[in-house]
Design an enzyme around this catalytic site. Structure first.
Site, PDB file in Angstrom:
ATOM      1  N   ARG A   5      -7.405  21.574  -8.462  1.00 52.62           N
ATOM      2  CA  ARG A   5      -7.180  20.392  -7.339  1.00 52.62           C
ATOM      3  C   ARG A   5      -6.077  19.625  -7.810  1.00 52.62           C
ATOM      4  O   ARG A   5      -5.498  20.134  -9.458  1.00 52.62           O
ATOM      5  CB  ARG A   5      -7.794  19.369  -6.942  1.00 52.62           C
ATOM      6  CG  ARG A   5      -8.283  18.957  -8.596  1.00 52.62           C
ATOM      7  CD  ARG A   5      -9.611  17.710  -8.162  1.00 52.62           C
ATOM      8  NE  ARG A   5     -10.158  17.111  -9.021  1.00 52.62           N
ATOM      9  CZ  ARG A   5     -11.118  17.671  -9.946  1.00 52.62           C
ATOM     10  NH1 ARG A   5     -11.568  18.301  -9.568  1.00 52.62           N
ATOM     11  NH2 ARG A   5     -12.415  17.083 -11.201  1.00 52.62           N
ATOM     12  N   ASN A  37      -8.589   5.023  -4.069  1.00 51.92           N
ATOM     13  CA  ASN A  37      -7.770   5.896  -4.956  1.00 51.92           C
ATOM     14  C   ASN A  37      -6.221   6.496  -5.611  1.00 51.92           C
ATOM     15  O   ASN A  37      -5.608   5.602  -5.160  1.00 51.92           O
ATOM     16  CB  ASN A  37      -9.144   6.353  -6.008  1.00 51.92           C
ATOM     17  CG  ASN A  37      -9.657   7.556  -5.691  1.00 51.92           C
ATOM     18  OD1 ASN A  37      -9.830   7.933  -4.466  1.00 51.92           O
ATOM     19  ND2 ASN A  37      -9.097   8.805  -5.556  1.00 51.92           N
ATOM     20  N   ASP A  38      -6.228   7.534  -6.411  1.00 51.81           N
ATOM     21  CA  ASP A  38      -5.143   7.933  -6.578  1.00 51.81           C
ATOM     22  C   ASP A  38      -3.409   7.344  -5.010  1.00 51.81           C
ATOM     23  O   ASP A  38      -4.085   8.005  -4.335  1.00 51.81           O
ATOM     24  CB  ASP A  38      -5.026   9.817  -7.075  1.00 51.81           C
ATOM     25  CG  ASP A  38      -6.269   9.683  -7.709  1.00 51.81           C
ATOM     26  OD1 ASP A  38      -7.414   8.834  -7.841  1.00 51.81           O
ATOM     27  OD2 ASP A  38      -5.974  10.900  -7.509  1.00 51.81           O
ATOM     28  N   PHE A  95      -7.647  15.491  -0.601  1.00 51.37           N
ATOM     29  CA  PHE A  95      -7.913  14.973  -2.090  1.00 51.37           C
ATOM     30  C   PHE A  95      -6.346  14.847  -2.449  1.00 51.37           C
ATOM     31  O   PHE A  95      -5.289  15.412  -1.778  1.00 51.37           O
ATOM     32  CB  PHE A  95      -8.599  16.477  -3.274  1.00 51.37           C
ATOM     33  CG  PHE A  95     -10.118  15.753  -3.230  1.00 51.37           C
ATOM     34  CD1 PHE A  95     -10.933  15.170  -2.319  1.00 51.37           C
ATOM     35  CD2 PHE A  95     -11.018  15.997  -4.350  1.00 51.37           C
ATOM     36  CE1 PHE A  95     -12.045  14.414  -2.764  1.00 51.37           C
ATOM     37  CE2 PHE A  95     -12.246  16.119  -4.392  1.00 51.37           C
ATOM     38  CZ  PHE A  95     -12.700  15.395  -3.727  1.00 51.37           C
TER      39      PHE A  95
END
Ligand code: FRU
Length: 498
Positions: A170, A38-39, A98
């Site tokens: 975050r 993802n990101d 993250f």
């Protein structure tokens, strides 16, 4: 001997990437070798090359404990895979490394700032079972190998303003501010009232950070939690980019639930108030989230996003070995108070077999010789012959007798509709998006970038961008045009060959 989590993940990726590669990856868009992505993270220029990290779970095509995958490139089009950079192997990031950012330091180190997700009970005895805690951490490396800072976490729950959530804290983006001679980091947080807010921290050395202010918050206006913030200057303005969750749609904007937002304005000198002048959705497509930018050495501000929506991330073909891809990097600018995005110019050096058609009279269904393919860069101009108020033009991409992805323009409402109902998804409930576009100089202009499993449309030199994945089999590579009224068509189409 006990093998580290990082080594285990690196070995797993190496051993299995061949399986992932059996299934064709996009040619010039970043994807994981195997597993889930993802990101974009740590998008940065380091020692003469562009680096991109990403949220990565190599072990399955579902989201899982987050690692940082890593690629680098000289031109952001042709990418080289590097070993996985971070694994969730410390008490403070056991539940995931993250999203975050990266920067070259004056001492030559490549610094990474990321969110460590841990078991809240380890830090707060009163925390409920299963509660998580998010804190900001540093790692330093040489472009290949990274070591987590022994003093992690560097920003903890003690640094959050009263009432702010420790579970939703975050995605730090940090940069060096020449004027103040210090580093700043902007971090997403959920405030007392449940809405997203951005926290600003400063540091002299990247090790020790201090809370500065809450320069902006959403006051429950656009979504709730604001994920993945970015902050930079562009064309004399300050820009905040963030990805809000749980957004209510407004007209044709903000339809994907989790969205991406650009706010243009000014941060005051005290750095505690962002005066917002405008707010817009960044991409009108079905798949775009969590964009991040870097400043290229030649001064261009370049953005890359995850070309996927969270909402549809569980619907994928059963046999996929990798999942998730990035957008093409886009150069940003501002025009008439709005964000403009165009594919980076580096793509042009890979354009081959260019065909040009000028003033082709378009009436019914029509195909043009050598205008086809699934890894292409194509610019179209539609010029109505008599009446621009009565137009209805369709472009069918990735088509054969069974499949097509349609771009339809209609006036007088001047709406562009992207439709992937017939693009190979078996569970795609959400399949169309509409975009308000304008007639400029009597024409509509579109640049369409296709890369095997994606279509990105840039309307009128970047006034709107529309990004979407497709799963259409690669044999479906025809392109045809259709118009209800007479118009001229100008086409320039090149294959992208790496
Ligand atoms: C956004 C996001 C981030 C988080 C990451 C976890 O897509 O939810 O807020 O850091 O993904 O993978």
């Amino acid at each position: 001997m006990c093998i580290s989590k990082l080594k285990k993940a690196q070995d797993y990726e190496k051993k299995n990437e061949a399986i992932g590669n059996m299934q064709e990856h996009p040619l010039f868009h970043v994807t994981p070798a195997i597993g889930w992505m993802n990101d974009p993270n740590g998008f940065s220029f380091y020692k003469g090359e562009y680096h991109l990290f990403y949220q990565y779970h190599p072990y399955s095509t579902e989201w899982g404990p987050m690692h940082w995958g890593h690629v680098k490139s000289k031109d952001m089009i042709s990418w080289k895979r590097l070993p996985i950079a971070l694994a969730p192997d410390e008490e403070y990031d056991m539940k995931g490394c993250f999203s975050g950012s990266a920067l070259e330091l004056p001492n030559g180190k490549h610094a990474i700032m990321y969110t460590g997700v841990s078991d809240a009970k380890k830090y707060q005895k009163a925390a409920s079972d299963n509660a998580v805690m998010q804190m900001q951490c540093m790692a330093y490396g040489d472009g290949v190998t990274y070591e987590k800072y022994a003093g992690n976490p560097v920003i903890t729950y003690h640094d959050i303003p009263s009432g702010g959530s420790v579970e939703d804290f975050r995605d730090p983006k940090f940069w060096y501010d020449e004027t103040d001679s210090c580093y700043y980091a902007i971090v997403g947080n959920r405030a007392k009232d449940g809405c997203g807010s951005l926290l600003l921290f400063s540091s002299a050395d990247t090790f020790s950070w201090h809370f500065v202010s809450v320069p902006h918050s959403c006051k429950n206006q656009i979504g709730k939690m604001w994920e993945c913030p970015d902050f930079f200057s562009l064309c004399g303005k300050n820009i905040i980019i963030t990805s809000p969750q749980e957004v209510d749609a407004r007209d044709l904007e903000f339809h994907n639930g989790n969205n991406s937002l650009c706010m243009i304005g000014k941060l005051n000198a005290q750095k505690d108030t962002f005066v917002e002048e405008s707010a817009q959705q960044i991409d009108y497509g079905l798949d775009f989230y969590a964009p991040q930018t870097l400043l290229a050495p030649d001064g261009r501000r370049i953005m890359i996003g995850w070309m996927q929506s969270w909402e549809r991330s569980h619907c994928k073909p059963v046999d996929v070995k990798w999942f998730g891809m990035m957008t093409i990097p886009r150069e940003l600018s501002i025009l008439d108070g709005r964000l403009i995005q165009n594919p980076i110019k580096e793509l042009e050096q890979y354009e081959k077999n260019t065909v040009i058609y000028e003033k082709v009279l378009l009436s019914e269904k029509m195909e043009l010789k050598n205008v086809c393919g699934r890894t292409i860069d194509m610019t179209l101009e539609i010029v109505p012959l008599y009446n621009q108020k009565q137009q209805s033009v369709s472009i069918y991409l990735a088509s054969n007798e069974k499949y097509y992805s349609e771009i339809h323009y209609s006036s007088p409402d001047s709406i562009l509709t992207f439709n992937r109902t017939h693009s190979g998804f078996q569970h795609d409930v959400l399949a169309t998006r509409q975009v308000p576009v304008r007639f400029r100089n009597g024409a509509i202009k579109m640049r369409i970038i296709m890369d095997r499993y994606s279509i990105e449309i840039f309307v009128n030199d970047g006034e709107q961008a529309v990004s979407a994945t497709i799963y259409t089999p690669q044999e479906a590579n025809r392109i045809y045009f259709e118009s209800k009224e007479l118009s001229y068509l100008n086409v320039k189409k090149s294959d992208i060959i790496l």
